[in-house]
Design an enzyme around this catalytic site. Structure first.
Site, short mmCIF file in Angstrom:
data_model
loop_
_atom_site.label_atom_id
_atom_site.label_comp_id
_atom_site.label_asym_id
_atom_site.label_seq_id
_atom_site.Cartn_x
_atom_site.Cartn_y
_atom_site.Cartn_z
N GLY A 1 46.01 -10.42 -3.16
CA GLY A 1 45.28 -11.63 -3.54
C GLY A 1 45.64 -12.81 -2.66
O GLY A 1 46.01 -12.64 -1.50
N THR B 1 64.91 -20.24 -18.13
CA THR B 1 65.40 -19.37 -17.05
C THR B 1 66.47 -20.14 -16.28
O THR B 1 66.17 -21.18 -15.68
CB THR B 1 64.22 -19.00 -16.12
OG1 THR B 1 63.22 -18.37 -16.92
CG2 THR B 1 64.66 -18.07 -15.01
N GLU C 1 63.14 -15.36 -21.61
CA GLU C 1 61.79 -15.12 -22.11
C GLU C 1 60.96 -14.40 -21.03
O GLU C 1 60.98 -14.78 -19.88
CB GLU C 1 61.14 -16.46 -22.47
CG GLU C 1 59.78 -16.34 -23.08
CD GLU C 1 59.74 -15.31 -24.21
OE1 GLU C 1 60.47 -15.46 -25.18
OE2 GLU C 1 58.97 -14.34 -24.09
N ASN D 1 61.68 -11.23 -12.26
CA ASN D 1 60.68 -12.02 -11.53
C ASN D 1 60.74 -11.75 -10.03
O ASN D 1 59.72 -11.72 -9.35
CB ASN D 1 60.86 -13.51 -11.82
CG ASN D 1 60.18 -13.90 -13.12
OD1 ASN D 1 59.56 -13.06 -13.77
ND2 ASN D 1 60.29 -15.15 -13.51
N CYS E 1 56.81 -20.01 -12.50
CA CYS E 1 58.02 -19.18 -12.52
C CYS E 1 58.36 -18.52 -11.19
O CYS E 1 59.42 -18.80 -10.62
CB CYS E 1 57.90 -18.13 -13.61
SG CYS E 1 57.92 -18.88 -15.25
N PHE F 1 50.55 -4.52 -11.00
CA PHE F 1 51.04 -5.50 -10.03
C PHE F 1 50.89 -5.06 -8.59
O PHE F 1 51.75 -5.35 -7.74
CB PHE F 1 52.52 -5.84 -10.33
CG PHE F 1 52.67 -7.20 -10.93
CD1 PHE F 1 52.24 -7.45 -12.22
CD2 PHE F 1 53.20 -8.25 -10.20
CE1 PHE F 1 52.32 -8.71 -12.77
CE2 PHE F 1 53.29 -9.53 -10.74
CZ PHE F 1 52.86 -9.75 -12.03
N LEU G 1 57.53 -13.70 -21.59
CA LEU G 1 56.09 -13.81 -21.86
C LEU G 1 55.32 -14.18 -20.60
O LEU G 1 55.87 -14.80 -19.69
CB LEU G 1 55.83 -14.84 -22.97
CG LEU G 1 56.19 -16.31 -22.75
CD1 LEU G 1 55.18 -17.04 -21.89
CD2 LEU G 1 56.30 -17.00 -24.10
N LYS G 2 54.06 -13.74 -20.58
CA LYS G 2 53.17 -14.10 -19.47
C LYS G 2 52.19 -15.14 -19.97
O LYS G 2 51.58 -14.94 -21.03
CB LYS G 2 52.38 -12.87 -18.97
CG LYS G 2 53.24 -11.72 -18.49
CD LYS G 2 52.38 -10.59 -17.96
CE LYS G 2 51.66 -9.78 -19.05
NZ LYS G 2 52.51 -9.04 -19.99
N1 LIG Z 1 55.87 -20.68 -18.49
C1 LIG Z 1 56.20 -19.41 -18.50
O1 LIG Z 1 55.37 -18.52 -18.40
C2 LIG Z 1 57.64 -19.00 -18.64
C3 LIG Z 1 57.94 -17.66 -18.92
C4 LIG Z 1 59.27 -17.29 -19.06
C5 LIG Z 1 60.27 -18.22 -18.89
N2 LIG Z 1 59.96 -19.51 -18.57
C6 LIG Z 1 61.06 -20.46 -18.44
O2 LIG Z 1 61.16 -21.20 -19.65
C7 LIG Z 1 61.52 -22.55 -19.38
C8 LIG Z 1 60.47 -23.49 -19.93
O3 LIG Z 1 59.27 -23.25 -19.23
P1 LIG Z 1 57.86 -23.84 -19.72
O4 LIG Z 1 56.83 -23.27 -18.83
O5 LIG Z 1 57.75 -23.70 -21.20
O6 LIG Z 1 58.10 -25.39 -19.36
P2 LIG Z 1 57.19 -26.64 -19.73
O7 LIG Z 1 57.34 -27.60 -18.63
O8 LIG Z 1 55.83 -26.18 -20.15
O9 LIG Z 1 57.89 -27.21 -21.04
C9 LIG Z 1 59.15 -27.79 -21.05
C10 LIG Z 1 59.15 -28.87 -22.14
O10 LIG Z 1 60.47 -29.38 -22.28
C11 LIG Z 1 60.38 -30.77 -22.54
N3 LIG Z 1 61.68 -31.38 -22.24
C12 LIG Z 1 62.25 -31.61 -21.03
N4 LIG Z 1 63.44 -32.19 -21.19
C13 LIG Z 1 63.64 -32.35 -22.51
C14 LIG Z 1 64.68 -32.89 -23.30
N5 LIG Z 1 65.77 -33.41 -22.72
N6 LIG Z 1 64.56 -32.89 -24.63
C15 LIG Z 1 63.46 -32.38 -25.21
N7 LIG Z 1 62.43 -31.85 -24.52
C16 LIG Z 1 62.51 -31.84 -23.19
C17 LIG Z 1 59.24 -31.24 -21.66
O11 LIG Z 1 58.70 -32.46 -22.09
C18 LIG Z 1 58.26 -30.06 -21.81
O12 LIG Z 1 57.36 -30.28 -22.86
C19 LIG Z 1 61.72 -22.63 -17.86
O13 LIG Z 1 63.07 -22.38 -17.58
C20 LIG Z 1 60.86 -21.50 -17.35
O14 LIG Z 1 61.30 -21.01 -16.12
C21 LIG Z 1 58.66 -19.92 -18.48
#
Ligand SMILES: NC(=O)c1ccc[n+]([C@@H]2O[C@H](COP(=O)([O-])OP(=O)(O)OC[C@H]3O[C@@H](n4cnc5c(N)ncnc54)[C@H](O)[C@@H]3O)[C@@H](O)[C@H]2O)c1
Length: 433
Positions: free
Chosen positions: A254, A121, A149, A209, A261, A250, A151-152
């Protein structure tokens, strides 16, 4: 296709695994060697229903690989996804250092033109910045796609395999065709792809969001007012949710929203508004209302027992920011527990999946119990923070016997006030008489 997903977190691991499931060869890259070592041993670093089996199946079929070696993966890839974190920076904006760092790493490793897809994001304009970072280190051209993305956590596989919509932002016809092909297996019943330009796709994720966070804060304010005026927010929720313009989802009040996010994304969007001379006033209030809501249950405990909670035992059920995940980023449970501990309460907490995460975040200030009933032994009060299914219909008789007090603070309105009172509990929910 040969795919590379950089960032093996909630988004990258799920996306990579689901693409492998449809037959592609996917390498999931992470710069955290411990995480990659775990995955190579067959251990899944996060809790996400159904993920473990799917990962194992695809690893066995040699379609899914884990590595820290980005250059080798990029050298043979056709599409590279960027799925690294975009945490909140000091000024509230999205910290793009990981995204842009990965862009440079991809640029340095390129051996031929590829499609680079941003799944993280990111603020509007990041696609252009990613392209520019790559161009700084190589003359090999790339095509940029913004594919946010939706996903929830807790339902990530289901959401990825059966998406409501697939947003693809790109200016390139070739990239559009590649993405259409990649998503075709998840898009069979009806076409849910929405094509747009990169900037609009980047904005779509934040707008989605922000809208959801607004609904939550709005309903929390309505619930708090219901409480004052003697109305029941549950009835109000049913009354307004039946309007198709509003819809039923939604609308549950709560303990405030948390997670990785909503909090950071609304702040990043506000920051974009400020940068462009358009302060986003609605969102500012959404954020403030949410901060207040996170302390609501704490205020209710203080109202019942007074500011000094020394000598009080408080049980907390649910630590994850929502059910079906072990993620505690910005979880309301943290605010509540810290407030209880600061006032001297002895806290025992239980959560079906998040105890390991909680130990890391909260430390040894409280006791952790695998068994939720153990947390109730000698408790003066129970605060329900996360509405895991197993907490919805617990053994109230056993709870009563284990507790020394009778106070129940239901932060998710999962229990019926009348029933609870008949059982002898002093019940406090949200927005209900
Ligand atoms: N978690 C969610 O539900 C969700 C849903 C939609 C969008 N997003 C977005 O997706 C993105 C990722 O979110 P997430 O929750 O998966 O994050 P996360 O923190 O779970 O995972 C990110 C991963 O990236 C790795 N990383 C960081 N820098 C790196 C690099 N230079 N090279 C290789 N790997 C590296 C980290 O070690 C980590 O494992 C964010 O922008 C978030 O806002 C998250």
């Amino acid at each position: 296709m040969e795919l590379t997903v950089v960032g093996t977190g909630y988004v990258g691991l799920v996306a990579g695994t689901c693409f492998a499931e449809t037959g592609h060869t996917v390498t999931c890259i992470d710069n955290n060697p411990d995480k990659i070592a775990m995955l190579e041993r067959g251990e899944i670093p996060i809790y996400e229903p159904g993920l473990e089996e799917m990962v194992k199946r695809n690893v066995k079929k040699k379609r899914l690989f884990f590595s820290t070696d980005l250059p080798t993966a990029i050298a043979k890839t056709e599409v590279a996804f960027i799925a690294v974190g975009t945490p909140e920076g000091e000024d509230g904006s999205a910290d793009l250092s990981h995204v842009l760092g990965v862009a440079r790493d991809i640029g340095r490793a390129l051996t031929r033109p590829i499609v680079v897809v941003d799944k993280s994001t990111v603020p509007v304009g990041t696609g252009e910045r990613v392209k520019a970072e790559i161009a700084k280190v190589t003359s090999i051209p790339v095509e940029i796609v913004s594919n946010p993305e939706f996903l929830k956590e807790g339902a990530a596989l289901e959401d990825f395999l059966k998406p409501d919509r697939i947003v693809i932002g790109t200016e390139s016809e070739h990239a559009k065709a590649v993405m259409t092909d990649l998503y075709a297996p998840f898009n069979r019943t009806s076409n849910r792809t929405v094509f747009m330009d990169v900037r609009s796709a980047e904005m779509t994720k934040y707008a989605a969001n922000a809208m959801l966070a607004t609904r939550i804060s709005f309903m929390n304010e309505i619930a708090n007012l219901c409480e004052r005026v003697g109305a029941d927010v549950n009835k109000v929720r049913a009354g307004i949710g039946s309007d198709p313009r509003i819809g039923p989802s939604f609308l549950f009040p709560g303990v405030g929203f948390g997670g990785s996010c909503f909090p950071k994304d609304i702040r990043a969007l506000m920051r974009t508004g400020d940068e462009y001379g358009l302060p986003l006033q609605v969102l500012r209030t959404v954020d403030e209302v949410n901060d207040r809501q996170k302390t609501l249950m704490l205020d209710k405990v203080v109202k019942a027992f007074g500011e000094d909670l020394r000598g009080k035992n408080v049980a907390v059920w649910g630590l994850a920011f929502k059910p079906q995940t072990d993620d505690m980023r910005e979880a309301p449970a943290i605010t509540i527990i810290e407030g209880l501990v600061a006032r001297g309460a002895a806290v025992r907490a239980s959560d079906p999946e998040a105890l390991k995460t909680a130990r890391r975040i909260i430390g040894d200030k409280i006791r952790y119990d695998d068994d939720p009933y153990a947390a109730l032994e000698g408790a003066d009060a129970l605060v329900l923070v996360t509405e895991w299914n197993e907490f919805r219909r617990p053994n109230f008789k056993r709870m009563k016997e284990l507790m020394r007090g009778v106070h129940i603070f239901d932060g998710r309105n999962v229990w019926e006030p009348d029933t609870m009172r008949k059982m002898g509990f002093t019940y406090t929910g949200i927005g209900r008489p």
